[in-house]
Enzyme design. Sequence first.
Site, PDB file in Angstrom:
ATOM      1  CD  GLU A  24      57.468  17.441  61.907  1.00 49.21           C
ATOM      2  OE1 GLU A  24      57.502  16.691  62.910  1.00 49.21           O
ATOM      3  OE2 GLU A  24      57.597  17.010  60.748  1.00 49.21           O
ATOM      4  NE  ARG A 107      62.940  24.419  58.587  1.00 50.88           N
ATOM      5  CZ  ARG A 107      62.220  23.324  58.829  1.00 50.88           C
ATOM      6  NH1 ARG A 107      62.550  22.526  59.841  1.00 50.88           N
ATOM      7  NH2 ARG A 107      61.182  23.008  58.081  1.00 50.88           N
ATOM      8  CG  ASN A 109      62.591  18.713  59.312  1.00 53.48           C
ATOM      9  OD1 ASN A 109      61.859  19.643  59.622  1.00 53.48           O
ATOM     10  ND2 ASN A 109      62.181  17.680  58.593  1.00 53.48           N
ATOM     11  CD  GLU A 128      59.634  22.836  52.388  1.00 54.69           C
ATOM     12  OE1 GLU A 128      58.898  22.480  51.443  1.00 54.69           O
ATOM     13  OE2 GLU A 128      59.180  23.118  53.517  1.00 54.69           O
ATOM     14  CG  ASN A 155      60.467  14.631  58.032  1.00 53.79           C
ATOM     15  OD1 ASN A 155      60.301  14.708  59.244  1.00 53.79           O
ATOM     16  ND2 ASN A 155      59.957  15.522  57.191  1.00 53.79           N
ATOM     17  CG  ASP A 204      56.334  15.340  57.800  1.00 51.80           C
ATOM     18  OD1 ASP A 204      57.216  15.423  58.671  1.00 51.80           O
ATOM     19  OD2 ASP A 204      55.873  16.345  57.227  1.00 51.80           O
TER      20      ASP A 204
END
Length: 297
Positions: A24, A107, A109, A128, A155, A204
């Site tokens: 990522e 968390r 991201n 999630e 995201n 994403d």
Amino acid sequence: MRMSGEAIAAEVRPVLEVGATLGEGPVWDARDGVLWFVDIKQRRVYRHDPARGATEHWTAPEQVGWVLPAAEGGMIAGLKTGVHRFDPASGAFTLHHDPEPALPGNRLNDATTDAAGRIWFGSMDDGEQGLTGRLYRLDPDGLRESGLPPVAITNGPAISGDGRTLYHTDTAGGVIWRVALDEQGLAGAAEIFTTIPAAEGHPDGSVVDAEDCLWVGLYGGWGVRRYDPSGRLIGTVAFPVANITKIAFGGPDLRTAYATTARQGLDAQALAAQPLAGALFAFEPGVAGRALVPARI
């Protein structure tokens, strides 16, 4: 998977076969001509120098969602417990701000910076499932919550070239939202920029190019999409792996696109069919990107 939109003629090539569980956050650091990215689940921070063909990595103390170059030197990192300063020379991570001390199941991201170097970042439920993910802006004088409705997985915060539009992604819901910005922050209600059916992949990470078009990685969608500022799909790049998480424009002229990918969620059969899953890829997108402004906190 068949992707809609005009295919962009681009040779997608593997750059680093790191086998990331959840690659990522690629960002190009123009100061040193290097690409930074992370593997969230393996808690790794990578630094790749394409000119030298050299790659280094560090292990974070917990899951790391992103790293950004800092204006005063070093890096800023988004870990599970909050925003940290990261010193590559020593490998040390030092907590700067925990935005959600009452949500230990969350968390951080994904993140970007605006023209002033303020950090826009999101949180998410690590499982999630729960609608506990929120979008924030971290300024030198403190943290501001965006006020947008919470989602399971935030995201792709991305900002238009003129700084007047924020793109915010609800990955699980398949929606990319567009919100007007002013100097104080969000200046209006969120409106739908585009929706992506789950059968076509999950939106994403995203990034805006020099023509103000939005590029979106498709998790489970075998590619990357390009949308014009109106939300119209104008191009697709097909990949040999299913889970593309985000791209970054890099190289001396910002005309090389680097893409992170993931092995997470792939069974043995899928991994056998996608031996490059989790690799860092590159392709020539036919357009330049925008330089990332170093973070100021």
